[in-house]
Design a protein around this motif. Structure first.
Motif, PDB file in Angstrom:
ATOM      1  N   ILE A 163       0.854  -7.309   9.173  1.00 24.33           N
ATOM      2  CA  ILE A 163       1.093  -6.495   8.314  1.00 24.33           C
ATOM      3  C   ILE A 163       0.265  -5.066   8.578  1.00 24.33           C
ATOM      4  O   ILE A 163      -0.173  -3.925   8.239  1.00 24.33           O
ATOM      5  CB  ILE A 163       0.500  -7.091   7.113  1.00 24.33           C
ATOM      6  N   GLY A 164      -0.805  -5.429   9.492  1.00 25.48           N
ATOM      7  CA  GLY A 164      -2.154  -4.830   9.854  1.00 25.48           C
ATOM      8  C   GLY A 164      -1.780  -3.343  10.637  1.00 25.48           C
ATOM      9  O   GLY A 164      -1.914  -2.379  11.123  1.00 25.48           O
ATOM     10  N   GLY A 165      -0.514  -3.984  11.218  1.00 25.94           N
ATOM     11  CA  GLY A 165       0.413  -3.031  12.562  1.00 25.94           C
ATOM     12  C   GLY A 165       0.659  -1.625  11.333  1.00 25.94           C
ATOM     13  O   GLY A 165       0.528  -0.377  12.104  1.00 25.94           O
ATOM     14  N   PHE A 166       1.314  -1.736  10.305  1.00 23.02           N
ATOM     15  CA  PHE A 166       1.240  -0.385   8.855  1.00 23.02           C
ATOM     16  C   PHE A 166       0.302   0.621   9.349  1.00 23.02           C
ATOM     17  O   PHE A 166      -1.079  -0.482   8.533  1.00 23.02           O
ATOM     18  CB  PHE A 166       2.112  -0.920   7.965  1.00 23.02           C
ATOM     19  N   LYS A 212      10.461  -0.999   3.480  1.00 21.02           N
ATOM     20  CA  LYS A 212      11.338   0.450   3.281  1.00 21.02           C
ATOM     21  C   LYS A 212      10.764   0.576   1.351  1.00 21.02           C
ATOM     22  O   LYS A 212      10.167   0.607   0.398  1.00 21.02           O
ATOM     23  CB  LYS A 212      12.190  -1.374   2.111  1.00 21.02           C
ATOM     24  N   VAL A 213      11.115   2.526   2.226  1.00 26.58           N
ATOM     25  CA  VAL A 213      10.382   3.370   1.250  1.00 26.58           C
ATOM     26  C   VAL A 213      11.516   4.367   1.732  1.00 26.58           C
ATOM     27  O   VAL A 213      11.512   5.510   1.674  1.00 26.58           O
ATOM     28  CB  VAL A 213       8.988   3.633   2.400  1.00 26.58           C
ATOM     29  N   ASP A 214      12.493   4.217   1.520  1.00 30.69           N
ATOM     30  CA  ASP A 214      13.735   5.019   1.962  1.00 30.69           C
ATOM     31  C   ASP A 214      14.032   5.962   0.893  1.00 30.69           C
ATOM     32  O   ASP A 214      14.040   7.493   0.604  1.00 30.69           O
ATOM     33  CB  ASP A 214      15.463   4.554   2.049  1.00 30.69           C
ATOM     34  N   GLN A 215      14.190   5.226  -0.307  1.00 27.94           N
ATOM     35  CA  GLN A 215      14.046   6.244  -2.120  1.00 27.94           C
ATOM     36  C   GLN A 215      12.883   7.166  -1.776  1.00 27.94           C
ATOM     37  O   GLN A 215      12.914   7.758  -3.147  1.00 27.94           O
ATOM     38  CB  GLN A 215      14.293   5.273  -2.872  1.00 27.94           C
ATOM     39  N   ALA A 216      11.926   7.339  -1.141  1.00 24.20           N
ATOM     40  CA  ALA A 216      10.664   8.325  -1.273  1.00 24.20           C
ATOM     41  C   ALA A 216      10.819   9.440  -1.399  1.00 24.20           C
ATOM     42  O   ALA A 216      11.356   9.911  -0.316  1.00 24.20           O
ATOM     43  CB  ALA A 216       9.521   7.555  -0.318  1.00 24.20           C
ATOM     44  N   THR A 217      10.696  10.016  -2.236  1.00 26.04           N
ATOM     45  CA  THR A 217      10.849  11.885  -2.063  1.00 26.04           C
ATOM     46  C   THR A 217       9.811  12.499  -1.178  1.00 26.04           C
ATOM     47  O   THR A 217      10.076  13.567  -0.938  1.00 26.04           O
ATOM     48  CB  THR A 217      10.625  12.158  -3.886  1.00 26.04           C
ATOM     49  N   SER A 218       8.438  12.269  -1.707  1.00 24.34           N
ATOM     50  CA  SER A 218       7.173  12.798  -1.411  1.00 24.34           C
ATOM     51  C   SER A 218       6.610  12.097  -0.089  1.00 24.34           C
ATOM     52  O   SER A 218       6.828  10.519  -0.065  1.00 24.34           O
ATOM     53  CB  SER A 218       6.277  13.310  -2.536  1.00 24.34           C
ATOM     54  N   PRO A 219       5.459  12.128   0.697  1.00 26.39           N
ATOM     55  CA  PRO A 219       4.690  11.518   1.366  1.00 26.39           C
ATOM     56  C   PRO A 219       4.402  11.064   1.234  1.00 26.39           C
ATOM     57  O   PRO A 219       3.831   9.674   1.014  1.00 26.39           O
ATOM     58  CB  PRO A 219       4.356  12.548   2.053  1.00 26.39           C
ATOM     59  N   LEU A 220       3.292  11.702   0.156  1.00 28.24           N
ATOM     60  CA  LEU A 220       2.699  10.141  -1.135  1.00 28.24           C
ATOM     61  C   LEU A 220       3.144   9.090  -1.790  1.00 28.24           C
ATOM     62  O   LEU A 220       3.023   8.011  -2.084  1.00 28.24           O
ATOM     63  CB  LEU A 220       1.915  11.437  -2.584  1.00 28.24           C
ATOM     64  N   GLU A 221       4.436   9.628  -2.278  1.00 28.71           N
ATOM     65  CA  GLU A 221       5.575   8.348  -2.557  1.00 28.71           C
ATOM     66  C   GLU A 221       5.677   7.086  -1.966  1.00 28.71           C
ATOM     67  O   GLU A 221       5.440   6.397  -2.025  1.00 28.71           O
ATOM     68  CB  GLU A 221       6.685   8.983  -2.732  1.00 28.71           C
ATOM     69  N   LYS A 222       6.427   7.502  -0.646  1.00 32.44           N
ATOM     70  CA  LYS A 222       6.389   6.967   0.589  1.00 32.44           C
ATOM     71  C   LYS A 222       5.010   5.816   0.767  1.00 32.44           C
ATOM     72  O   LYS A 222       5.421   4.531   0.848  1.00 32.44           O
ATOM     73  CB  LYS A 222       6.035   8.361   1.582  1.00 32.44           C
ATOM     74  N   ALA A 249       5.379   2.029   0.756  1.00 29.70           N
ATOM     75  CA  ALA A 249       4.831   1.444   1.501  1.00 29.70           C
ATOM     76  C   ALA A 249       3.788   0.407   1.416  1.00 29.70           C
ATOM     77  O   ALA A 249       3.537  -0.909   1.656  1.00 29.70           O
ATOM     78  CB  ALA A 249       4.476   1.812   2.296  1.00 29.70           C
ATOM     79  N   ARG A 250       2.503   0.949   0.597  1.00 29.55           N
ATOM     80  CA  ARG A 250       1.459  -0.144  -0.035  1.00 29.55           C
ATOM     81  C   ARG A 250       2.341  -1.184  -0.921  1.00 29.55           C
ATOM     82  O   ARG A 250       1.517  -2.122  -0.479  1.00 29.55           O
ATOM     83  CB  ARG A 250       0.566   0.917  -0.779  1.00 29.55           C
ATOM     84  N   ALA A 251       2.918  -1.015  -1.388  1.00 35.68           N
ATOM     85  CA  ALA A 251       3.239  -1.565  -2.711  1.00 35.68           C
ATOM     86  C   ALA A 251       4.793  -2.838  -1.346  1.00 35.68           C
ATOM     87  O   ALA A 251       4.416  -4.441  -2.267  1.00 35.68           O
ATOM     88  CB  ALA A 251       4.762  -1.170  -3.716  1.00 35.68           C
ATOM     89  N   ALA A 252       4.859  -2.886  -0.602  1.00 33.96           N
ATOM     90  CA  ALA A 252       5.746  -3.243   0.097  1.00 33.96           C
ATOM     91  C   ALA A 252       4.682  -3.729   1.171  1.00 33.96           C
ATOM     92  O   ALA A 252       5.149  -5.961   1.201  1.00 33.96           O
ATOM     93  CB  ALA A 252       6.500  -3.113   1.241  1.00 33.96           C
ATOM     94  N   ILE A 253       3.605  -3.840   1.010  1.00 36.24           N
ATOM     95  CA  ILE A 253       2.333  -4.816   1.863  1.00 36.24           C
ATOM     96  C   ILE A 253       1.964  -5.851   1.113  1.00 36.24           C
ATOM     97  O   ILE A 253       1.908  -6.458   0.919  1.00 36.24           O
ATOM     98  CB  ILE A 253       1.525  -3.677   2.142  1.00 36.24           C
ATOM     99  N   GLU A 254       1.857  -5.356   0.118  1.00 34.52           N
ATOM    100  CA  GLU A 254       0.906  -5.718  -1.070  1.00 34.52           C
ATOM    101  C   GLU A 254       2.515  -7.120  -1.927  1.00 34.52           C
ATOM    102  O   GLU A 254       1.653  -8.528  -1.645  1.00 34.52           O
ATOM    103  CB  GLU A 254       1.265  -5.031  -2.325  1.00 34.52           C
ATOM    104  N   GLU A 255       3.380  -6.852  -1.975  1.00 39.44           N
ATOM    105  CA  GLU A 255       4.535  -7.802  -1.716  1.00 39.44           C
ATOM    106  C   GLU A 255       4.434  -9.479  -0.489  1.00 39.44           C
ATOM    107  O   GLU A 255       4.863  -9.917  -0.962  1.00 39.44           O
ATOM    108  CB  GLU A 255       6.107  -7.625  -2.025  1.00 39.44           C
ATOM    109  N   ARG A 256       4.460  -8.388   0.572  1.00 41.00           N
ATOM    110  CA  ARG A 256       3.912  -9.674   1.418  1.00 41.00           C
ATOM    111  C   ARG A 256       2.559 -10.727   1.718  1.00 41.00           C
ATOM    112  O   ARG A 256       2.358 -11.351   2.141  1.00 41.00           O
ATOM    113  CB  ARG A 256       4.024  -8.861   2.642  1.00 41.00           C
ATOM    114  N   GLN A 257       1.930  -9.878   0.675  1.00 41.63           N
ATOM    115  CA  GLN A 257       0.458 -10.541   0.449  1.00 41.63           C
ATOM    116  C   GLN A 257       0.852 -12.083   0.244  1.00 41.63           C
ATOM    117  O   GLN A 257       0.102 -12.721   0.921  1.00 41.63           O
ATOM    118  CB  GLN A 257      -0.812  -9.401  -0.513  1.00 41.63           C
ATOM    119  N   PRO A 258       1.140 -11.707  -0.150  1.00 35.98           N
ATOM    120  CA  PRO A 258       0.965 -13.549  -1.431  1.00 35.98           C
ATOM    121  C   PRO A 258       1.669 -14.666  -0.373  1.00 35.98           C
ATOM    122  O   PRO A 258       0.733 -15.856  -0.199  1.00 35.98           O
ATOM    123  CB  PRO A 258       2.437 -13.406  -2.546  1.00 35.98           C
ATOM    124  N   HIS A 259       2.445 -14.501   1.153  1.00 37.55           N
ATOM    125  CA  HIS A 259       2.669 -15.299   2.044  1.00 37.55           C
ATOM    126  C   HIS A 259       0.977 -15.438   2.647  1.00 37.55           C
ATOM    127  O   HIS A 259       0.826 -16.702   2.424  1.00 37.55           O
ATOM    128  CB  HIS A 259       3.769 -14.663   2.625  1.00 37.55           C
TER     129      HIS A 259
END
Lengths: 259, 532
Positions: B219-222, B130-140, B144-154
């Protein structure tokens, strides 16, 4: 504590032919003297004459020093103080001591007074409270410290601290109180208070006091012993020693010709 | 002149000067450590240098100094990208630099492996995040990094379960070993049962392992595509990125936040990259625990020995010899203690424990190898003289009148000791404890042979019974300094870590002694005046 039955006329402490050696050096030579119940006995003499050493024989404080050898006998009522069977702990409870330098423990005034009871295993609060008040009253310091019993005893003045030490000794109900120059570190007013106290205390206790101050001996004592170079030169009623001594040495000393 | 000397003034000045020298040296030491250590976490600018030969370089300027050969100034540039360039640092002569700029889009990535990456973002393969609301590539990239971080606990959860299962299987293996060692036939039923359970646990473990692998691969695929300053492309999986910084486009508060987060990582995380990066938590924990365990042994032993020496032993030739021996113990080189600890504690006692209690595991040692218990005991031996001397001194300084006063009231020697002498000696004993702890924290040499390791797989304390694992090896800040500073393959990159570790070690000493000093002051107050 029950007071043992005794014949009021017999002496409470009797010293017979007492010799004491520090290593090879003889500090006391053939001492013979007896102390009567409810009297104040003063030991006077120049420094190093052995008067404190003798005092410290009565509660066996000399045991703490290495190389001390005692010969002869000291009997406390009919008990031999230097017998092997004598329980030093009990002896020291019955013969209390006040030192030259006041030595309150770094505890509260209250805890200082009840120290002797606590180490004897007494922990009953009401008994302790009662003892604190009684002892402090007897030592004539109750009014000065009653509001700060739980403050440290180290904050007291020299005279007060010395009276706390007297109260501490009284708290365990001894029969004899030994005083080793109790006023030598005090100012004249504090000295006066202690002297009045001694007068008061002799009704209940037998007191033996070592002093440098001849006037003090004359003021407070009933019997005086004069010591010189480890020997007891003369002992007798204070009035007699100070007005009409038998030995010239005694006379020389009390008139200030030496010492 | 002679007159002046006689006044005593010069001696006073001499003492003052000696103190000043010591102060200056201490402050210089602390200053060097502070300036070198504290700056490490600050995200400084990424500078792009254009060079005479037409090439460019991007990196953080670490140092500017005179080239000892040419006498001209040169710059040390931390270019990072170890995997691309083979090294992290580059020296550039200042006269070769034709232009400097601070490109706003330059990124500094902290990675799990190969150190930092400095370069520019060129693309993202993050379909499904979920990176749709990002305005710049860096934001994106950040999202993306944060989204992966969320999956990390699993994934962490799975790993934690795997670890528990692994420990269970291991303890069952050891139990089985024991049963078999004792008597195979007699315990046949038990052995069969345990073997079955163990198989089950291992099967469960394998299932989880599969899950973990899948999750990791997923996860590593991203990945994100980056370019370095000269256009070299690099694909980096997002999982490998620990932190994304754009130091040229950060406000001071943002930099401070980054700084704080790096400090937090240092204090709470595990080390990475053969200890040159990441956190120091295991080393901090090991150091503190080792010192506490050491105090647990050295304090009571030292105090009791001192009490005997001062209060009970007759003051004869023997006592004096013992006292001299104790004082001289402090002068024995610490490595000698280490060797003694290895021979006596590790091989002697530890070996005997193994032979008696864990014969089935031999030749794999349990206690017969270096561990935190043996290290603590070795250091306790090393520091016990300090405690003894301090306790003896403080007992000796108590006025004789107090002892006599207590004895004259009918107290026994022991009552006098516990009720009057020991409370009064406590501040002095605390001083001894402070000194011994400070000494122990700083010792490295003896530890190297009795239980310290470069990287310990698990802490000596955890949530599995019996919680304190005294047989485990541990990490230590002092050893860490030695290891990172002198044994590391990449010394230049590890240098800041050495300073940081030193800083932490100093910090621990300061915290420990402040605590002890606080208690000591309170005690002193209690035994001089004021309320009880």
């Amino acid at each position: 504590m029950t007071v043992p039955t005794h014949n009021p006329a017999s002496p409470i402490l009797t010293v017979k032919d007492l010799d004491l050696f520090y290593g090879a050096k003889q500090a006391l030579k053939k001492i013979n003297i007896s102390m009567q119940r409810n009297q104040v006995t003063a030991f006077i003499g120049p420094s190093g004459c052995g008067k404190s050493t003798l005092l410290r024989c009565f509660n066996r404080m000399n045991d703490l020093i290495d190389n001390v050898r005692v010969e002869g006998s000291i009997s406390f009522e009919d008990q031999e103080i230097y017998a092997a069977s004598t329980d030093v702990i009990t002896l020291r409870r019955r013969i209390g001591m006040v030192f030259q330098q006041s030595n309150p423990f770094p505890k509260s005034i209250y805890e200082n007074i009840v120290y002797g009871l606590r180490i004897a295993g007494v922990n009953d609060k009401s008994l302790l409270d009662e003892t604190v008040e009684r002892s402090l009253r007897s030592a004539a310091i109750w009014d000065e410290v009653k509001d700060r019993l739980h403050d440290s005893a180290l904050g007291l003045s020299g005279g007060q601290a010395q009276r706390i030490c007297i109260a501490r000794a009284i708290a365990v109900n001894p029969e004899i109180i030994l005083m080793d120059e109790p006023c030598s570190a005090l100012d004249p007013i504090s000295t006066l208070k202690i002297e009045e106290l001694i007068d008061e205390l002799k009704r209940k206790y037998t007191i033996i006091i070592v002093t440098h101050n001849m006037q003090q001996a004359a003021r407070v004592s009933d019997v005086t012993g004069f010591f010189y170079l480890g020997e007891l030169i003369e002992a007798g009623p204070t009035r007699k020693i100070f007005t009409n001594p038998e030995k010239t040495q005694t006379e020389d000393y009390i008139t200030g010709r030496f010492g | 002149m002679k007159q002046y000397w006689k006044t005593g003034e010069p001696l006073v000045m001499l003492t003052g000067a000696a103190l000043a020298v010591i102060l200056v040296m201490t402050l210089t030491l602390v200053g060097v450590v502070l300036t070198n250590g504290l700056g490490y976490f600050w995200p400084s600018h990424l500078v792009r240098l254009e060079l005479k030969d037409g090439s460019t370089a991007l990196g953080q300027i670490m140092k500017r100094e005179k080239n000892p050969l040419t006498g001209e100034h040169r710059l040390q540039l931390k270019v990072s990208n170890r995997d691309l360039y083979g090294q992290d640092f580059r020296w550039i002569d200042e006269k070769d630099v034709t232009g400097r700029s601070l490109p706003k889009d330059a990124l500094l990535l902290e990675r799990r492996e190969h150190g930092n990456f400095a370069g520019f973002l060129s693309g993202l393969s993050v379909d499904g995040l979920k990176v749709d609301q990002a305005t710049s590539p860096l934001e994106k990239l950040k999202l993306a990094r944060a989204a992966i971080e969320e999956r990390q606990p699993h994934l962490d959860n799975i790993r934690k379960k795997m670890m528990t299962l692994n420990q269970q299987a291991e303890s069952m293996r050891l139990k089985l070993l024991k049963l078999e060692y004792r008597n195979r036939e007699q315990h046949a039923a038990e052995i069969a049962r345990l073997t079955a359970t163990r198989e089950q646990v291992l099967a469960e473990f394998n299932v989880l392992n599969g899950q973990a692998t899948t999750a990791q691969a997923e996860i590593g695929g991203f990945t994100a595509q980056f370019k370095d300053v000269s256009g070299g492309a690099k694909d980096i999986p997002l999982v490998d990125i620990m932190r994304i910084l754009a130091p040229n486009d950060m406000s001071i508060p943002a930099k401070m936040l980054a700084y704080a987060s790096r400090v937090k990582e240092l204090l709470l995380d595990e080390p990475r990259e053969s200890n040159t990066e990441g956190g120091l938590f295991p080393a901090i924990f090991g150091t503190v625990m080792m010192v506490l365990v050491m105090s647990f042994f050295s304090l009571p032993f030292g105090v009791i020995a001192a009490i005997y020496l001062r209060e009970y032993a007759r003051d004869g030739l023997m006592t004096r010899m013992v006292r001299i021996a104790v004082n001289n113990l402090a002068g024995v080189p610490s490595i000698v203690y280490g060797v003694f600890g290895l021979g006596f504690f590790v091989y002697g006692i530890g070996g005997s424990i193994d032979a008696i209690f864990f014969p089935e595991r031999l030749p794999t040692p349990t206690f017969g190898t270096g561990g935190i218990l043996w290290s603590s005991l070795t250091l306790a031996l090393l520091t016990v003289p300090v405690v003894i001397v301090a306790t003896e001194e403080s007992l000796a300084s108590i006025p004789r009148g107090l002892r006599e006063g207590s004895l004259a009231l009918g107290a026994t020697k022991f009552q006098t000791l516990t009720r009057v002498l020991l409370p009064m000696a406590t501040p002095g004993i605390m001083t001894g404890l402070i000194l011994s702890m400070a000494r122990a924290v700083g010792e490295v040499a003896p530890l190297m042979v009795v239980g310290v390791v470069k990287l310990a797989p698990s802490l000596p304390f955890d949530t599995t019974f019996p919680f304190f694992h005294m047989d485990r090896k541990f990490m230590h800040l002092g050893f860490h300094i030695y290891d990172v500073g002198f044994q590391s393959p990449n010394v230049e990159a590890a240098k800041p870590m050495v300073y940081i570790t030193t800083l932490l070690l100093l910090g621990i000493v300061i915290v420990a002694s402040s605590m002890a000093i606080y208690f000591r002051t309170r005690m002193r107050k209690r035994y001089t005046s004021s309320h009880f």
